[in-house]
Design a protein around this motif. Structure first.
Motif, short mmCIF file in Angstrom:
data_model
loop_
_atom_site.label_atom_id
_atom_site.label_comp_id
_atom_site.label_asym_id
_atom_site.label_seq_id
_atom_site.Cartn_x
_atom_site.Cartn_y
_atom_site.Cartn_z
N GLU A 1 -29.38 -11.27 10.54
CA GLU A 1 -29.91 -10.59 11.72
C GLU A 1 -30.04 -9.09 11.48
N VAL A 2 -31.15 -8.55 12.01
CA VAL A 2 -31.42 -7.12 11.98
C VAL A 2 -31.37 -6.61 13.41
N ASN A 3 -30.56 -5.60 13.66
CA ASN A 3 -30.42 -5.08 15.03
C ASN A 3 -31.54 -4.09 15.34
N LEU A 4 -32.39 -4.47 16.29
CA LEU A 4 -33.49 -3.62 16.71
C LEU A 4 -33.27 -3.16 18.15
N THR A 5 -33.75 -1.96 18.46
CA THR A 5 -33.76 -1.52 19.85
C THR A 5 -34.86 -2.28 20.57
N ALA A 6 -34.88 -2.17 21.91
CA ALA A 6 -35.88 -2.87 22.70
C ALA A 6 -37.29 -2.47 22.29
N LYS A 7 -37.51 -1.18 22.09
CA LYS A 7 -38.85 -0.72 21.74
C LYS A 7 -39.23 -1.14 20.31
N GLU A 8 -38.28 -1.12 19.40
CA GLU A 8 -38.56 -1.57 18.03
C GLU A 8 -38.96 -3.04 18.03
N PHE A 9 -38.26 -3.85 18.83
CA PHE A 9 -38.60 -5.27 18.93
C PHE A 9 -40.02 -5.44 19.50
N ASP A 10 -40.30 -4.72 20.59
CA ASP A 10 -41.62 -4.83 21.22
C ASP A 10 -42.73 -4.45 20.26
N LEU A 11 -42.51 -3.40 19.50
CA LEU A 11 -43.49 -2.94 18.54
C LEU A 11 -43.73 -3.98 17.45
N LEU A 12 -42.64 -4.51 16.89
CA LEU A 12 -42.76 -5.53 15.86
C LEU A 12 -43.42 -6.78 16.41
N GLU A 13 -43.05 -7.17 17.61
CA GLU A 13 -43.63 -8.37 18.23
C GLU A 13 -45.14 -8.25 18.36
N LEU A 14 -45.59 -7.12 18.85
CA LEU A 14 -47.03 -6.91 19.03
C LEU A 14 -47.77 -6.97 17.69
N LEU A 15 -47.24 -6.28 16.69
CA LEU A 15 -47.90 -6.24 15.39
C LEU A 15 -47.90 -7.62 14.72
N GLU B 1 -47.81 -10.51 16.18
CA GLU B 1 -48.69 -11.43 16.91
C GLU B 1 -50.16 -11.21 16.57
N ASN B 2 -50.44 -10.05 15.99
CA ASN B 2 -51.84 -9.70 15.69
C ASN B 2 -51.98 -9.22 14.25
N PRO B 3 -51.66 -10.07 13.27
CA PRO B 3 -51.69 -9.64 11.86
C PRO B 3 -53.08 -9.16 11.45
N GLY B 4 -53.08 -8.04 10.74
CA GLY B 4 -54.33 -7.49 10.24
C GLY B 4 -55.05 -6.59 11.23
N LYS B 5 -54.67 -6.65 12.50
CA LYS B 5 -55.32 -5.80 13.51
C LYS B 5 -54.70 -4.41 13.46
N VAL B 6 -55.55 -3.40 13.30
CA VAL B 6 -55.07 -2.02 13.22
C VAL B 6 -54.98 -1.42 14.62
N TYR B 7 -53.79 -0.93 14.95
CA TYR B 7 -53.57 -0.28 16.25
C TYR B 7 -53.42 1.22 16.04
N SER B 8 -54.17 1.99 16.82
CA SER B 8 -53.97 3.44 16.79
C SER B 8 -52.64 3.75 17.45
N ARG B 9 -52.11 4.93 17.17
CA ARG B 9 -50.86 5.33 17.80
C ARG B 9 -51.01 5.42 19.31
N GLU B 10 -52.19 5.89 19.76
CA GLU B 10 -52.44 5.97 21.20
C GLU B 10 -52.43 4.58 21.83
N LYS B 11 -53.04 3.61 21.16
CA LYS B 11 -53.07 2.24 21.69
C LYS B 11 -51.67 1.64 21.71
N LEU B 12 -50.87 1.91 20.69
CA LEU B 12 -49.49 1.40 20.66
C LEU B 12 -48.67 2.01 21.80
N LEU B 13 -48.85 3.30 22.05
CA LEU B 13 -48.15 3.93 23.17
C LEU B 13 -48.52 3.25 24.48
N ASP B 14 -49.82 3.03 24.67
CA ASP B 14 -50.29 2.44 25.92
C ASP B 14 -49.82 1.00 26.08
N THR B 15 -49.81 0.24 24.96
CA THR B 15 -49.48 -1.18 25.03
C THR B 15 -47.98 -1.43 25.08
#
Length: 228
Positions: A153-167, A169-183
């Motif tokens: 197990e790797v201990n992630l914060t809530a935001k780290e988990f959310d970020l990893l989950e989004l990425l 779920e969408n392999p290969g899709k490039v997210y801008s930093r602005e889009k990641l902030l918004d999402t």
């Protein structure tokens, strides 16, 4: 059940105002007025989120945040009276999920609290879908919001988990930093796209064997980030 929020600030009027406002939305609020008291409460109770002032007597908020991260991944919003970018980024370096600068609008604070709580709630997978995401040695569990590398197990914060989950779920899709902030953050996050860079770097340090040569989270220079 109502969300249980710990509000930590040595200015009692601020605590009283936040407590009143959150209770109007049906949340349970516990106050604390110094770092040592806050740390003991966190060890003794289960909170859904912590609002933590940086400047506290006995033990400052950054020290509290750092020690909490040794045993808990509860979401933490840092509150600082300082406006310097480095103070904000330092809060994130110590494991905070978000920050807000005094003086703040209570409605903005509530919006950030609700956004984090929404994302932190364990989501049931859609009917017929798998509740595990896998990519080589990396495994993410929707049900428990836990992440494993080679079954460790790797201990992630809530935001780290959310970020990893989004990425993931969408392999290969490039997210801008602005889009990641918004999402991921779920609201307009004024200006500080470096927040994403800090979280990505921390995430790489936790899931990559060699963070400088990642095999999961890649940078598309000048554009953003994507999962390979």
């Amino acid at each position: 059940m109502a969300y249980h929020v710990l509000v930590v600030d040595d200015e009692k009027l601020i605590v009283k105002g936040i407590k009143f406002s959150l209770e109007q939305d049906g949340m349970q609020v516990t106050p604390a007025y110094d770092g040592e008291e806050a740390l003991q409460l966190i060890k003794d109770s289960n909170f859904d989120l912590i609002v933590l002032d940086v400047m506290l007597p006995k033990m400052d908020g950054l020290q509290v945040c750092q020690q909490v991260r040794e045993f808990s991944q509860v979401p933490i919003i840092m509150v600082t009276a300082k406006g310097e970018d480095m103070d904000k980024i330092m809060g994130l370096e110590y494991g905070a999920d978000d920050y807000i600068t005094k003086p703040f609008n209570i409605l903005e604070l509530k919006a950030r609290i609700k956004a984090i709580l929404r994302r932190s709630v364990k989501k049931a997978p859609a009917e017929g879908s798998k509740n595990i995401l896998k990519a080589r040695e990396l495994e993410l569990s929707y049900d428990s919001r836990r992440v494993f590398i080679q079954e460790k197990e790797v201990n992630l914060t809530a935001k780290e988990f959310d970020l990893l989950e989004l990425l993931m779920e969408n392999p290969g899709k490039v997210y801008s930093r602005e889009k990641l902030l918004d999402t991921v953050w779920g609201y307009d996050y004024p200006g500080d796209v470096r927040t994403v860079d800090v979280h990505v770097r921390r995430l790489r340090e936790k899931i990559e064997a060699n963070p400088s040569e990642p095999k999961y989270i890649f940078t598309k220079w000048g554009v953003g980030y994507y999962f390979n």
